[in-house]
Design a protein around this motif. Structure first.
Motif, PDB file in Angstrom:
ATOM      1  N   PRO A 277      66.530 -71.694  13.588  1.00 28.83           N
ATOM      2  CA  PRO A 277      65.536 -72.581  14.197  1.00 28.83           C
ATOM      3  C   PRO A 277      66.153 -73.918  14.587  1.00 28.83           C
ATOM      4  O   PRO A 277      67.262 -74.268  14.163  1.00 28.83           O
ATOM      5  CB  PRO A 277      64.494 -72.765  13.088  1.00 28.83           C
TER       6      PRO A 277
ATOM      7  N   LEU B 241      62.773 -78.119  13.156  1.00 28.93           N
ATOM      8  CA  LEU B 241      62.051 -77.157  12.331  1.00 28.93           C
ATOM      9  C   LEU B 241      62.764 -76.948  11.002  1.00 28.93           C
ATOM     10  O   LEU B 241      62.109 -76.787   9.963  1.00 28.93           O
ATOM     11  CB  LEU B 241      61.896 -75.825  13.069  1.00 28.93           C
TER      12      LEU B 241
ATOM     13  N   ASP C  78      58.980 -70.020  14.104  1.00 30.35           N
ATOM     14  CA  ASP C  78      59.986 -69.424  14.967  1.00 30.35           C
ATOM     15  C   ASP C  78      60.011 -67.939  14.622  1.00 30.35           C
ATOM     16  O   ASP C  78      59.388 -67.502  13.651  1.00 30.35           O
ATOM     17  CB  ASP C  78      61.352 -70.081  14.740  1.00 30.35           C
TER      18      ASP C  78
ATOM     19  N   PRO D 217      63.450 -68.417  10.400  1.00 23.43           N
ATOM     20  CA  PRO D 217      63.079 -69.434   9.415  1.00 23.43           C
ATOM     21  C   PRO D 217      63.374 -69.003   7.975  1.00 23.43           C
ATOM     22  O   PRO D 217      63.812 -69.820   7.157  1.00 23.43           O
ATOM     23  CB  PRO D 217      61.577 -69.614   9.646  1.00 23.43           C
TER      24      PRO D 217
END
Length: 307
Positions: free
Chosen positions: A282, A286, A255, A260
């Motif tokens: 995210p 994720l 992302d 992240p």
């Protein structure tokens, strides 16, 4: 310090530290200072703030100055301090770069203006005006995936020749042929820093000065070790670390950075995982993957520490 001395000092793994926010999206400066301490304690060779990882486009100019000043005091001369001072607005970039000099920064990282897509002569004029306005080292920052324009090799070489204080460039450019030609044309003394995680080791191999890697937000010791091993002549160790870091590098860029990295730092208990709109954390899927990868690397997570 001469610019040649600066070239030698501004080497290694320079951590582009995120900007922590409180739940109401206000600046969390106490956490920020703790992050900087943690980076230095874990071997980062330099500190940069208000670069891409620091969400500068979501900060006012006054907030950027506050972040820069807070970081400068927190670093306290322990390692070089190079704040990001670029902007899509030329006058803002001038103001921020002059402020970096006034506060005693060791240099300034100046990004290619984003969104408005200036041509190469316009980019030359922009950077030369900024460089001529100060007498601290300037590191250009080329990240075409975010700015929609590439700072071409010929333009970089012109700037390096015409501006003695433009000492290097952070290349977040996946074109490895391009970065080779930067050193060929600008001179092999020109400080080349990788801003692409999978090119940190390869850029050292062609004569790079180090890296400014977003992954160092999460794993500063390991990212610094790539540089340490290479400069110690332990090529095998540097290669091993390059491949060892790939899983973490990959998941942190599934992302848009720094989402992240901020999610990971939140899981580690280092920050509140807050980004300013329009950025967001995210997806839950994720985040689960990030959590698992952190476990794979043996990184301590907040819920496990408190258990």
């Amino acid at each position: 310090m001469s610019f040649e001395e600066a070239r030698l000092r501004l080497r290694g793994s320079m951590a582009p530290v995120v900007t922590p926010f409180n739940e109401d999206e206000s600046l969390d400066l106490e956490t920020f200072k703790s992050l900087i301490d943690w980076q230095i304690e874990n071997g980062s060779h330099g500190i940069s703030v208000t670069g891409t990882s620091g969400e500068p486009s979501s900060l006012t100019v006054e907030e950027r100055l506050t972040v820069m000043e807070t970081a400068k005091k927190a670093v306290a001369g322990r390692v070089p301090f190079v704040p990001g001072t670029g902007s899509v607005n030329h006058n803002e970039a001038l103001k921020l770069t002059k402020a970096a000099q006034e506060m005693g920064a060791d240099g300034a990282l100046v990004i290619v203006p984003y969104y408005n897509r200036p041509n190469q002569q316009a980019l030359y004029n922009h950077f030369k005006t900024i460089a001529d306005s100060v007498d601290i080292p300037i590191i250009l920052y080329n990240i075409p995936g975010r700015t929609a324009v590439n700072l071409e090799v010929q333009t970089i070489a012109r700037l390096a020749e015409d501006c003695p204080n433009i000492i290097g460039i952070k290349e977040s450019n996946k074109d490895f042929e391009h970065v080779n030609r930067v050193l060929l044309r600008a001179g092999r003394h020109f400080n080349l820093y990788s801003g692409i995680e999978l090119l940190c080791y390869p850029m050292l191999a062609i004569g790079g000065a180090g890296h400014i890697s977003a992954t160092s937000n999460v794993a500063p010791k390991q990212v610094a070790e790539i540089y340490n091993a290479w400069t110690a002549g332990d090529v095998q160790r540097a290669q091993d670390m390059h491949f060892e870091m790939m899983e973490l590098n990959d998941v942190l860029f599934k992302d848009t950075n720094p989402a992240p990295a901020k999610a990971a730092l939140g899981m580690m208990g280092k920050i509140k995982p807050v980004l300013r709109k329009p950025m967001a954390l995210p997806s839950e899927e994720l985040q689960k993957e990030i959590r698992q990868v952190l476990k794979n690397y043996g990184i301590s997570l907040k819920d496990e520490i408190n258990a």
